[in-house]
Structure formats: structure tokens, C-alpha cells
Design a protein around this motif. Structure first.
Motif, PDB file in Angstrom:
ATOM      1  N   PHE A   7      -0.859  -6.779   4.370  1.00 14.75           N
ATOM      2  CA  PHE A   7       0.060  -5.390   4.272  1.00 14.75           C
ATOM      3  C   PHE A   7      -1.067  -4.560   3.390  1.00 14.75           C
ATOM      4  O   PHE A   7      -1.882  -4.807   2.931  1.00 14.75           O
ATOM      5  N   VAL A   9      -0.334  -0.786   0.940  1.00 14.53           N
ATOM      6  CA  VAL A   9       0.768   0.186   0.112  1.00 14.53           C
ATOM      7  C   VAL A   9       0.026   1.563   0.114  1.00 14.53           C
ATOM      8  O   VAL A   9      -1.090   1.724  -0.211  1.00 14.53           O
ATOM      9  N   GLU A  13       5.549   4.699  -0.232  1.00 18.84           N
ATOM     10  CA  GLU A  13       6.260   3.762  -0.338  1.00 18.84           C
ATOM     11  C   GLU A  13       7.188   3.824  -1.379  1.00 18.84           C
ATOM     12  O   GLU A  13       7.157   4.545  -2.221  1.00 18.84           O
ATOM     13  N   LEU A  18       9.256  -2.134  -1.744  1.00 14.74           N
ATOM     14  CA  LEU A  18       8.148  -3.051  -1.843  1.00 14.74           C
ATOM     15  C   LEU A  18       8.362  -4.055  -2.722  1.00 14.74           C
ATOM     16  O   LEU A  18       7.945  -5.299  -2.271  1.00 14.74           O
ATOM     17  N   SER A  21      10.827  -6.573  -0.685  1.00 18.07           N
ATOM     18  CA  SER A  21       9.792  -7.164   0.586  1.00 18.07           C
ATOM     19  C   SER A  21       9.069  -8.221   0.209  1.00 18.07           C
ATOM     20  O   SER A  21       8.864  -9.340   0.599  1.00 18.07           O
ATOM     21  N   LEU A  22       8.131  -7.962  -1.000  1.00 16.89           N
ATOM     22  CA  LEU A  22       7.079  -8.995  -1.435  1.00 16.89           C
ATOM     23  C   LEU A  22       7.770 -10.175  -2.082  1.00 16.89           C
ATOM     24  O   LEU A  22       7.595 -11.265  -1.754  1.00 16.89           O
ATOM     25  N   GLY A  38      -3.194  -7.475   0.197  1.00 13.31           N
ATOM     26  CA  GLY A  38      -2.875  -6.301   0.148  1.00 13.31           C
ATOM     27  C   GLY A  38      -3.671  -5.314  -0.142  1.00 13.31           C
ATOM     28  O   GLY A  38      -4.432  -5.456  -1.068  1.00 13.31           O
ATOM     29  N   CYS A  52       2.687  -3.684  -7.875  1.00 12.02           N
ATOM     30  CA  CYS A  52       1.710  -4.573  -7.556  1.00 12.02           C
ATOM     31  C   CYS A  52       1.263  -5.658  -8.393  1.00 12.02           C
ATOM     32  O   CYS A  52       1.067  -6.725  -8.290  1.00 12.02           O
ATOM     33  N   THR A  92       6.279  -3.552   4.398  1.00 10.35           N
ATOM     34  CA  THR A  92       6.631  -3.511   2.889  1.00 10.35           C
ATOM     35  C   THR A  92       8.006  -2.717   2.833  1.00 10.35           C
ATOM     36  O   THR A  92       8.341  -2.726   1.510  1.00 10.35           O
TER      37      THR A  92
END
Length: 134
Positions: A7, A9, A13, A18, A21-22, A38, A52, A92
Motif C-alpha cells: 500500500f 500513504v 490520507e 489509515l 485499515s492497517l 508501505g 505509520c 488505506t
């Protein structure tokens, strides 16, 4: 057979989407991904960087800003970096069924000639109160 996810980012976003989703694809599956890559597209801001950092199981790569075609370029970078036979494209802003990885894995195991696999989508309003359909 190993299965991974890729994916990207970018600055537009939603940090909330995010993270949801993750979390759904990396921490709420009946079968874990074997790898995940990512790609961070340019300067995404501190809020997204913090999200992240919450996912150390992802191999994070950085991509300088690119005029046009950012997503395809980012996904190509991710696919080149992942070492799995099957690759899931992770959106995402999607929340994944806990069976998503297992279903995909099973589909490829049961049919060695399979090249692509998809699933059903259920659409909701941004507040998740209205189901628009499947």
C-alpha cells in the motif's frame, strides 16, 4: 506459499482511516500476512507519520514526491520490495474482514492457475451508520 500486502500513504490520507485499515489487515486476521510493504509518498505530515510508527510490522519505504502517477509508482516500488508469491493490494481507507487474508490464501492454494483474486465490498457512509449496499 507466502502472502504479503502492499500500500501507499500520501498527504491526503485520513490518519483515522489509515489506522483502522492497517489494524484490520495486520492485527485482526485469522491468518497473518507473511510480509507487508508501505510506501510513504513524499511529505505526509506528522499525524500520518505517527500512525505509520504504530505499525512496526510494516517495511516502510520512502518515495520522493512525484508529479502524477504517485500511486502506481509507489505500488510498483512496494511490489519490487516484497518477497511473497501472492500480493494483496491494501486500500488505506478500507476496513477488512478478519478472513480477508485467509480467503485469498485459500483461493491461491486451491487453484495453482489462479492469477488474480478479489472479494465483495460493503459500502458505508463515513460515520458507518448507513450501509449503501454490497
Amino acid at each position: 506459499m507466502r502472502i504479503g500486502g502492499v500500500f501507499s500513504v500520501y498527504e491526503g490520507e485520513s490518519p483515522l482511516f489509515l489506522k483502522q485499515s492497517l489494524k484490520s489487515i495486520l492485527r485482526n486476521q485469522t491468518r497473518d500476512l507473511d510480509a507487508c510493504v508501505g510506501v510513504v509518498e513524499g511529505d505526509v505530515g506528522e499525524e500520518l507519520i505517527e500512525v505509520c510508527k504504530d505499525f512496526p510490522e510494516v517495511t516502510w519505504l520512502e518515495m520522493e514526491e512525484f508529479d502524477g502517477f504517485g500511486l502506481p509508482r509507489a505500488l510498483n516500488i512496494a511490489v519490487e520490495a516484497i518477497d511473497t508469491e501472492v500480493v494483496l493490494k491494501i486500500d488505506t481507507d478500507d476496513i477488512y474482514s478478519p478472513m480477508r487474508v485467509e480467503w485469498t490464501y485459500s483461493a491461491f492454494i486451491s487453484n495453482v492457475r489462479l492469477d488474480i483474486h478479489g472479494g465483495q465490498v460493503q459500502e458505508f457512509s463515513a460515520d458507518f451508520k448507513t450501509n449503501y449496499g454490497y
